[in-house]
Design a protein around this motif. Structure first.
Motif, PDB file in Angstrom:
ATOM      1  N   UNK A  65       0.827  -1.206   0.000  1.00 18.43           N
ATOM      2  CA  UNK A  65       0.000   0.000   0.000  1.00 18.43           C
ATOM      3  C   UNK A  65       0.868   1.265   0.000  1.00 18.43           C
ATOM      4  N   UNK A  66       1.788   1.400  -0.955  1.00 17.75           N
ATOM      5  CA  UNK A  66       2.689   2.555  -0.937  1.00 17.75           C
ATOM      6  C   UNK A  66       1.970   3.894  -1.104  1.00 17.75           C
ATOM      7  N   UNK A 121      14.571  -0.979  -6.130  1.00 17.14           N
ATOM      8  CA  UNK A 121      14.398  -1.392  -7.531  1.00 17.14           C
ATOM      9  C   UNK A 121      14.514  -2.899  -7.699  1.00 17.14           C
ATOM     10  N   UNK A 122      15.268  -3.534  -6.793  1.00 15.10           N
ATOM     11  CA  UNK A 122      15.529  -4.959  -6.927  1.00 15.10           C
ATOM     12  C   UNK A 122      14.516  -5.840  -6.211  1.00 15.10           C
ATOM     13  N   UNK A 123      13.749  -5.236  -5.329  1.00 15.45           N
ATOM     14  CA  UNK A 123      12.793  -6.025  -4.548  1.00 15.45           C
ATOM     15  C   UNK A 123      11.486  -5.243  -4.406  1.00 15.45           C
ATOM     16  N   UNK A 124      10.532  -5.566  -5.222  1.00 17.44           N
ATOM     17  CA  UNK A 124       9.250  -4.876  -5.243  1.00 17.44           C
ATOM     18  C   UNK A 124       8.580  -4.943  -3.865  1.00 17.44           C
ATOM     19  N   UNK A 125       8.032  -3.813  -3.437  1.00 17.91           N
ATOM     20  CA  UNK A 125       7.324  -3.758  -2.162  1.00 17.91           C
ATOM     21  C   UNK A 125       8.210  -3.436  -0.971  1.00 17.91           C
TER      22      UNK A 125
END
Length: 103
Positions: free
Chosen positions: A14-15, A47-51
């Motif tokens: 929920x960004x 950028x490498x790990x969504x969320x």
């Protein structure tokens, strides 16, 4: 060199809700203009790990950061933010030892 930085590592699906909460908190604090407050804050998305996100908050001193943390509005904000996270956040408390400006 004085200064203190707190990094909050968190995960959320929920960004946008967290951004809205941060914007509201910042606007209220700026309008009040009283008490210790952060010097600067940024939010970063991994950028490498969504969320996965990092909130990096700079204070003039450790004492200012701790006084800010004891404020009722900060406690409420933190609880609301953590409720929007997917698990507990991880906090890093860092003394600023060097600053480099490349402009």
């Amino acid at each position: 060199m004085a200064g203190f930085v707190q990094i909050i590592e968190y995960r959320t699906s929920k960004p946008d809700e967290i951004k809205a909460l941060m914007d509201d908190y910042s606007a209220k604090r700026e309008a009040e203009g009283e008490g210790p407050a952060p010097v600067r804050g940024i939010t970063c998305a991994d950028r490498d790990e969504s969320g996965r996100y990092f909130a990096i908050v700079e204070f003039a001193s450790y004492e200012d950061a701790m006084a800010n943390s004891r404020r009722a509005d900060t406690t409420e904000f933190s609880a609301q933010m953590m409720a929007l996270c997917d698990g507990p956040g991880k906090f890093y408390n860092l003394d600023l030892t060097e600053e480099m400006n490349y402009r």
